[in-house]
Design a protein around this motif. Structure first.
Motif, PDB file in Angstrom:
ATOM      1  N   LEU A   1      -4.035   1.449   4.088  1.00  0.00           N
ATOM      2  CA  LEU A   1      -4.381   2.530   5.017  1.00  0.00           C
ATOM      3  C   LEU A   1      -4.269   3.917   4.384  1.00  0.00           C
ATOM      4  O   LEU A   1      -5.052   4.806   4.690  1.00  0.00           O
ATOM      5  N   TYR A   2      -3.290   4.085   3.505  1.00  0.00           N
ATOM      6  CA  TYR A   2      -3.030   5.407   2.945  1.00  0.00           C
ATOM      7  C   TYR A   2      -3.563   5.586   1.528  1.00  0.00           C
ATOM      8  O   TYR A   2      -3.332   6.612   0.908  1.00  0.00           O
ATOM      9  N   ALA A   3      -4.293   4.590   1.037  1.00  0.00           N
ATOM     10  CA  ALA A   3      -4.843   4.673  -0.322  1.00  0.00           C
ATOM     11  C   ALA A   3      -6.098   5.548  -0.350  1.00  0.00           C
ATOM     12  O   ALA A   3      -6.804   5.677   0.645  1.00  0.00           O
ATOM     13  N   TRP A   4      -6.328   6.140  -1.506  1.00  0.00           N
ATOM     14  CA  TRP A   4      -7.498   6.983  -1.720  1.00  0.00           C
ATOM     15  C   TRP A   4      -8.465   6.278  -2.650  1.00  0.00           C
ATOM     16  O   TRP A   4      -8.069   5.715  -3.674  1.00  0.00           O
ATOM     17  N   GLN A   5      -9.721   6.337  -2.307  1.00  0.00           N
ATOM     18  CA  GLN A   5     -10.750   5.743  -3.148  1.00  0.00           C
ATOM     19  C   GLN A   5     -10.799   6.475  -4.500  1.00  0.00           C
ATOM     20  O   GLN A   5     -10.565   7.672  -4.567  1.00  0.00           O
ATOM     21  N   GLY A   6     -11.087   5.721  -5.533  1.00  0.00           N
ATOM     22  CA  GLY A   6     -11.209   6.302  -6.865  1.00  0.00           C
ATOM     23  C   GLY A   6      -9.962   6.121  -7.721  1.00  0.00           C
ATOM     24  O   GLY A   6     -10.042   6.165  -8.942  1.00  0.00           O
ATOM     25  N   TYR A   7      -8.815   5.936  -7.077  1.00  0.00           N
ATOM     26  CA  TYR A   7      -7.575   5.702  -7.828  1.00  0.00           C
ATOM     27  C   TYR A   7      -7.339   4.206  -8.007  1.00  0.00           C
ATOM     28  O   TYR A   7      -7.745   3.399  -7.169  1.00  0.00           O
ATOM     29  N   SER A   8      -6.645   3.875  -9.074  1.00  0.00           N
ATOM     30  CA  SER A   8      -6.087   2.533  -9.215  1.00  0.00           C
ATOM     31  C   SER A   8      -4.694   2.578  -8.612  1.00  0.00           C
ATOM     32  O   SER A   8      -4.036   3.630  -8.629  1.00  0.00           O
ATOM     33  N   TYR A   9      -4.260   1.464  -8.077  1.00  0.00           N
ATOM     34  CA  TYR A   9      -2.918   1.341  -7.507  1.00  0.00           C
ATOM     35  C   TYR A   9      -2.206   0.194  -8.205  1.00  0.00           C
ATOM     36  O   TYR A   9      -2.564  -0.970  -8.011  1.00  0.00           O
ATOM     37  N   ILE A  10      -1.250   0.544  -9.047  1.00  0.00           N
ATOM     38  CA  ILE A  10      -0.497  -0.462  -9.780  1.00  0.00           C
ATOM     39  C   ILE A  10       0.783  -0.740  -9.000  1.00  0.00           C
ATOM     40  O   ILE A  10       1.527   0.177  -8.650  1.00  0.00           O
ATOM     41  N   ILE A  11       0.999  -2.007  -8.721  1.00  0.00           N
ATOM     42  CA  ILE A  11       2.190  -2.439  -7.983  1.00  0.00           C
ATOM     43  C   ILE A  11       2.977  -3.394  -8.872  1.00  0.00           C
ATOM     44  O   ILE A  11       2.411  -4.316  -9.453  1.00  0.00           O
ATOM     45  N   VAL A  12       4.283  -3.147  -8.952  1.00  0.00           N
ATOM     46  CA  VAL A  12       5.163  -4.052  -9.686  1.00  0.00           C
ATOM     47  C   VAL A  12       6.135  -4.683  -8.688  1.00  0.00           C
ATOM     48  O   VAL A  12       6.733  -3.995  -7.870  1.00  0.00           O
ATOM     49  N   SER A  13       6.237  -5.999  -8.748  1.00  0.00           N
ATOM     50  CA  SER A  13       7.191  -6.721  -7.919  1.00  0.00           C
ATOM     51  C   SER A  13       8.552  -6.668  -8.610  1.00  0.00           C
ATOM     52  O   SER A  13       8.655  -6.905  -9.817  1.00  0.00           O
ATOM     53  N   VAL A  14       9.589  -6.332  -7.841  1.00  0.00           N
ATOM     54  CA  VAL A  14      10.952  -6.308  -8.379  1.00  0.00           C
ATOM     55  C   VAL A  14      11.776  -7.288  -7.558  1.00  0.00           C
ATOM     56  O   VAL A  14      12.046  -7.050  -6.383  1.00  0.00           O
TER      57      VAL A  14
ATOM     58  N   LYS B   1      15.021  -7.158 -10.923  1.00  0.00           N
ATOM     59  CA  LYS B   1      14.320  -7.403 -12.185  1.00  0.00           C
ATOM     60  C   LYS B   1      12.812  -7.313 -11.979  1.00  0.00           C
ATOM     61  O   LYS B   1      12.236  -8.028 -11.155  1.00  0.00           O
ATOM     62  N   ALA B   2      12.168  -6.393 -12.718  1.00  0.00           N
ATOM     63  CA  ALA B   2      10.719  -6.229 -12.614  1.00  0.00           C
ATOM     64  C   ALA B   2      10.008  -7.479 -13.111  1.00  0.00           C
ATOM     65  O   ALA B   2      10.372  -8.050 -14.137  1.00  0.00           O
ATOM     66  N   GLY B   3       9.003  -7.883 -12.363  1.00  0.00           N
ATOM     67  CA  GLY B   3       8.241  -9.077 -12.713  1.00  0.00           C
ATOM     68  C   GLY B   3       6.754  -8.796 -12.718  1.00  0.00           C
ATOM     69  O   GLY B   3       6.277  -7.912 -13.431  1.00  0.00           O
ATOM     70  N   GLU B   4       6.042  -9.510 -11.859  1.00  0.00           N
ATOM     71  CA  GLU B   4       4.587  -9.419 -11.792  1.00  0.00           C
ATOM     72  C   GLU B   4       4.128  -7.980 -11.553  1.00  0.00           C
ATOM     73  O   GLU B   4       4.697  -7.252 -10.753  1.00  0.00           O
ATOM     74  N   LEU B   5       3.103  -7.594 -12.272  1.00  0.00           N
ATOM     75  CA  LEU B   5       2.523  -6.260 -12.165  1.00  0.00           C
ATOM     76  C   LEU B   5       1.018  -6.441 -12.030  1.00  0.00           C
ATOM     77  O   LEU B   5       0.416  -7.137 -12.841  1.00  0.00           O
ATOM     78  N   GLN B   6       0.431  -5.837 -10.982  1.00  0.00           N
ATOM     79  CA  GLN B   6      -0.995  -5.965 -10.747  1.00  0.00           C
ATOM     80  C   GLN B   6      -1.591  -4.611 -10.398  1.00  0.00           C
ATOM     81  O   GLN B   6      -0.910  -3.750  -9.855  1.00  0.00           O
ATOM     82  N   SER B   7      -2.870  -4.470 -10.693  1.00  0.00           N
ATOM     83  CA  SER B   7      -3.592  -3.248 -10.342  1.00  0.00           C
ATOM     84  C   SER B   7      -4.656  -3.576  -9.311  1.00  0.00           C
ATOM     85  O   SER B   7      -5.267  -4.647  -9.341  1.00  0.00           O
ATOM     86  N   TRP B   8      -4.868  -2.615  -8.406  1.00  0.00           N
ATOM     87  CA  TRP B   8      -5.806  -2.763  -7.309  1.00  0.00           C
ATOM     88  C   TRP B   8      -6.628  -1.489  -7.165  1.00  0.00           C
ATOM     89  O   TRP B   8      -6.146  -0.408  -7.475  1.00  0.00           O
ATOM     90  N   SER B   9      -7.827  -1.621  -6.661  1.00  0.00           N
ATOM     91  CA  SER B   9      -8.634  -0.450  -6.323  1.00  0.00           C
ATOM     92  C   SER B   9      -9.404  -0.758  -5.040  1.00  0.00           C
ATOM     93  O   SER B   9      -9.637  -1.920  -4.711  1.00  0.00           O
ATOM     94  N   LEU B  10      -9.755   0.298  -4.332  1.00  0.00           N
ATOM     95  CA  LEU B  10     -10.471   0.132  -3.069  1.00  0.00           C
ATOM     96  C   LEU B  10     -11.965  -0.041  -3.298  1.00  0.00           C
ATOM     97  O   LEU B  10     -12.553   0.645  -4.126  1.00  0.00           O
ATOM     98  N   ASP B  11     -12.552  -0.950  -2.522  1.00  0.00           N
ATOM     99  CA  ASP B  11     -14.008  -1.108  -2.579  1.00  0.00           C
ATOM    100  C   ASP B  11     -14.650  -0.180  -1.544  1.00  0.00           C
ATOM    101  O   ASP B  11     -13.959   0.621  -0.894  1.00  0.00           O
ATOM    102  N   ASP B  12     -15.951  -0.288  -1.374  1.00  0.00           N
ATOM    103  CA  ASP B  12     -16.683   0.581  -0.451  1.00  0.00           C
ATOM    104  C   ASP B  12     -16.316   0.365   1.019  1.00  0.00           C
ATOM    105  O   ASP B  12     -16.652   1.174   1.873  1.00  0.00           O
ATOM    106  N   HIS B  13     -15.621  -0.752   1.308  1.00  0.00           N
ATOM    107  CA  HIS B  13     -15.214  -1.061   2.675  1.00  0.00           C
ATOM    108  C   HIS B  13     -13.729  -0.787   2.900  1.00  0.00           C
ATOM    109  O   HIS B  13     -13.145  -1.274   3.866  1.00  0.00           O
ATOM    110  N   HIS B  14     -13.126  -0.035   1.975  1.00  0.00           N
ATOM    111  CA  HIS B  14     -11.710   0.345   2.023  1.00  0.00           C
ATOM    112  C   HIS B  14     -10.787  -0.885   2.019  1.00  0.00           C
ATOM    113  O   HIS B  14      -9.774  -0.932   2.698  1.00  0.00           O
ATOM    114  N   GLN B  15     -11.208  -1.886   1.250  1.00  0.00           N
ATOM    115  CA  GLN B  15     -10.396  -3.086   1.042  1.00  0.00           C
ATOM    116  C   GLN B  15      -9.986  -3.134  -0.423  1.00  0.00           C
ATOM    117  O   GLN B  15     -10.777  -2.797  -1.309  1.00  0.00           O
ATOM    118  N   PHE B  16      -8.744  -3.561  -0.673  1.00  0.00           N
ATOM    119  CA  PHE B  16      -8.279  -3.649  -2.053  1.00  0.00           C
ATOM    120  C   PHE B  16      -8.910  -4.831  -2.769  1.00  0.00           C
ATOM    121  O   PHE B  16      -9.029  -5.923  -2.201  1.00  0.00           O
TER     122      PHE B  16
END
Length: 152
Positions: A111-124, A128-143
């Motif tokens: 809901l609060y993400a901006w189009q054009g940015y990547s959003y990197i999320i790390v699971s802790v 202990k930091a583990g899985e790290l993934q990147s996401w971006s919004l599509d034209d329908h505001h879905q990651f």
């Protein structure tokens, strides 16, 4: 695609572990190239989430804490944007952690993400930091998942 060095990834993981059990957050500077977003600098920021920050957002987010929410202070975003511009860079991504949760965006993240940015999320998990993934919004505001390429 977003391209980061091992040092960039380690900065994100180390910062996420240091703020556990709260969410961490930060800004990523870089530039757009034909091969994707190229990261130049990872800048950890303070998680500015508080009841005042929550009041800026619609819904029932005011009861949430830094353990489930993050906010980058608007003045930090503006200052960083100006500094990036002076260095011929852009803010290309935002990172944050998910304490004891997977590295998958929440509905609030979307809901609060901006189009054009990547959003990197790390699971802790348990500090202990583990899985790290990147996401971006599509034209329908879905990651949509975004490929992370490790650069040397």
């Amino acid at each position: 695609m977003i391209r980061l060095s091992e040092e960039h990834l380690q900065t994100i993981r180390t910062y996420a572990e240091s703020t556990y059990p709260d969410e961490c957050c930060g800004i990523i500077l870089g530039y757009l190239a034909s091969e994707g977003k190229i990261v130049v600098e990872v800048m950890p920021t303070e998680n500015a989430w508080n009841t005042e920050a929550a009041a800026e957002f619609p819904g029932k987010r005011t009861t949430e804490s830094k353990r489930r929410q993050y906010a980058i202070a608007p003045e930090i975003m503006l200052k960083t944007q100006k500094e990036a511009r002076n260095r011929s860079l852009n803010i290309i991504a935002i990172f944050h952690s998910h304490p004891d949760h997977p590295a998958i965006p929440s509905e609030c993240d979307r809901l609060y993400a901006w189009q054009g940015y990547s959003y990197i999320i790390v699971s802790v998990q348990n500090g202990k930091a583990g899985e790290l993934q990147s996401w971006s919004l599509d034209d329908h505001h879905q990651f949509q998942a975004e490929t992370i390429e490790n650069i040397i």
